[in-house]
Design a protein around this motif. Structure first.
Motif, short mmCIF file in Angstrom:
data_model
loop_
_atom_site.label_atom_id
_atom_site.label_comp_id
_atom_site.label_asym_id
_atom_site.label_seq_id
_atom_site.Cartn_x
_atom_site.Cartn_y
_atom_site.Cartn_z
N ILE A 276 -2.45 1.02 -20.65
CA ILE A 276 -3.37 0.59 -21.71
C ILE A 276 -3.01 -0.81 -22.18
O ILE A 276 -1.88 -1.08 -22.56
N ARG A 277 -4.00 -1.68 -22.14
CA ARG A 277 -3.88 -3.03 -22.72
C ARG A 277 -5.15 -3.27 -23.52
O ARG A 277 -6.18 -3.62 -22.96
N GLY A 278 -5.07 -3.06 -24.81
CA GLY A 278 -6.26 -3.14 -25.63
C GLY A 278 -7.21 -2.02 -25.26
O GLY A 278 -6.83 -0.85 -25.18
N SER A 279 -8.46 -2.38 -24.97
CA SER A 279 -9.43 -1.39 -24.52
C SER A 279 -9.49 -1.31 -23.00
O SER A 279 -10.28 -0.54 -22.45
N TRP B 260 -4.54 -1.04 -30.66
CA TRP B 260 -5.08 -1.98 -29.66
C TRP B 260 -6.59 -1.81 -29.50
O TRP B 260 -7.33 -2.79 -29.45
N MET B 261 -7.05 -0.57 -29.39
CA MET B 261 -8.48 -0.34 -29.19
C MET B 261 -9.29 -0.75 -30.41
O MET B 261 -10.35 -1.37 -30.28
N LEU B 262 -8.80 -0.42 -31.59
CA LEU B 262 -9.49 -0.81 -32.81
C LEU B 262 -9.58 -2.33 -32.92
O LEU B 262 -10.62 -2.88 -33.30
N ASP B 263 -8.51 -3.01 -32.56
CA ASP B 263 -8.51 -4.47 -32.61
C ASP B 263 -9.54 -5.05 -31.65
O ASP B 263 -10.19 -6.05 -31.95
N ASP B 264 -9.71 -4.40 -30.48
CA ASP B 264 -10.68 -4.89 -29.50
C ASP B 264 -12.12 -4.66 -29.96
O ASP B 264 -13.04 -5.26 -29.44
N ILE B 265 -12.31 -3.78 -30.89
CA ILE B 265 -13.64 -3.56 -31.45
C ILE B 265 -13.99 -4.66 -32.45
O ILE B 265 -15.13 -5.14 -32.50
N GLU B 266 -13.00 -5.09 -33.21
CA GLU B 266 -13.25 -6.02 -34.31
C GLU B 266 -12.98 -7.48 -33.99
O GLU B 266 -13.37 -8.36 -34.74
N THR B 267 -12.28 -7.78 -32.89
CA THR B 267 -11.92 -9.18 -32.63
C THR B 267 -12.62 -9.71 -31.39
O THR B 267 -13.84 -9.64 -31.28
N LEU C 166 -14.36 2.87 -18.10
CA LEU C 166 -15.44 2.30 -17.29
C LEU C 166 -16.13 1.13 -17.96
O LEU C 166 -17.00 0.49 -17.38
N TYR C 167 -15.73 0.84 -19.20
CA TYR C 167 -16.29 -0.31 -19.91
C TYR C 167 -15.93 -1.61 -19.20
O TYR C 167 -16.70 -2.56 -19.16
N TRP C 168 -14.72 -1.63 -18.64
CA TRP C 168 -14.23 -2.82 -17.94
C TRP C 168 -14.22 -2.57 -16.44
O TRP C 168 -14.02 -1.46 -15.98
N SER C 169 -14.38 -3.62 -15.67
CA SER C 169 -14.46 -3.48 -14.21
C SER C 169 -13.17 -2.96 -13.60
O SER C 169 -13.17 -2.46 -12.48
N SER C 170 -12.04 -3.07 -14.32
CA SER C 170 -10.77 -2.62 -13.76
C SER C 170 -10.65 -1.10 -13.75
O SER C 170 -9.81 -0.54 -13.05
N GLY C 171 -11.47 -0.40 -14.53
CA GLY C 171 -11.30 1.04 -14.68
C GLY C 171 -11.89 1.87 -13.57
O GLY C 171 -11.40 2.96 -13.28
#
Length: 278
Positions: free
Chosen positions: A175-178, A112-119, A245-250
């Motif tokens: 965990i949902r993606g990143s 999931w995390m790798l996919d969020d880097i590339e897509t 912390l990359y996303w506001s939800s964290g």
């Protein structure tokens, strides 16, 4: 309501309270009528660790010995183009029966995390340095970073326990993606959070403006959540914290705030989103 502080006693409290509720068809959620927990023995737990080449931390082992999984499937109903769709889902993973599902889920945080880097989201953390143009180089940087992430063991759906016995806090994360959020900084708080609809821990409060009753957590439960999620500088999830912390939800899981009103609330340091490529 007297919620045990001792973790083992608390697990038995969860067991009795849920099974009592599930014994009443009118009170329990769809699919849970008559459900029972299926605890594991020490021997079974040891065998699972060998089979999957993993190590359960003490709190996780205790959970498996008292609760582990139930003998029913969760039933979810939703409407799709006017048609009611009914689907069955595994509640907590059964380590004796859900081998294929568990093996797949254990791989998914990486995928999931790798996919969020590339897509779509093009995630890139500050600690990774300048963002390479090469896909291969980006993956190489990510792989090295992910190899340092604590072991994540699946519990239920997209919930994972950060399985590192050396950490002061033993958080359970979703965990949902990143996009990663804290569900509880310990197993006790997590179970109260996850099982809130199976524990009868709400009261109905009347809203004058809407002229309706709404469910609110009992004050004792809300106090546990407030205490567990307040800011503490020792709260950390190695390597994953920056992603969280990359996303506001964290930031909520760390007791942080974008606009603190007083010095006791620690402000979030917004993470870096790299535009540069090399």
């Amino acid at each position: 309501m007297n919620i045990p502080e001792n973790f083992t006693e608390f697990l038995y409290w969860i067991k009795k309270r849920t099974e009592d509720l599930w014994s009443n068809e009118d009170d329990c959620l769809k699919g849970f009528y008559g459900a029972k927990w299926q605890p594991l023995t020490e021997e079974q737990i040891n065998s699972i660790e060998l089979k999957y080449s993993i190590k359960f931390i003490p709190e996780h082992r205790e959970f498996l010995k008292v609760l582990h999984a139930i003998d029913k499937k969760e039933i979810i109903e939703y409407e799709d183009e006017g048609e009611i769709i009914t689907e069955e889902y595994t509640f907590f993973y059964n380590w004796l029966e859900n081998e294929e599902e568990i093996l797949q889920v254990m791989k998914e945080p990486y995928e999931w995390m790798l996919d969020d880097i590339e897509t779509v989201n093009k995630v890139w953390l500050k600690s990774w340095g300048l963002k390479p143009k090469s896909i291969e180089k980006r993956k190489e940087i990510f792989d090295e970073w992910f190899s340092r992430v604590p072991i994540l063991l699946p519990l239920k759906g997209t919930r994972f326990i950060v399985s590192d016995e050396n950490l002061k806090w033993k958080p359970i994360i979703s965990i949902r993606g990143s996009d990663i959020v804290i569900m509880g900084w310990d197993f006790r708080t997590y179970l109260l959070n996850e099982m809130r609809n199976h524990l009868d821990i709400h009261i109905q409060v009347f809203d004058e403006e809407d002229q309706m009753f709404y469910p609110e957590l009992l004050p004792e439960i809300q106090e546990i959540f407030d205490e567990n999620f307040k800011y503490d500088k020792t709260k950390d999830v190695p390597y994953l914290k920056e992603m969280m912390l990359y996303w506001s939800s964290g930031w909520r899981g760390f007791g942080m705030s974008y606009h603190p009103e007083n010095a006791k609330v620690h402000p979030i340091v917004k993470t870096f989103i790299a535009e540069e490529e090399i």
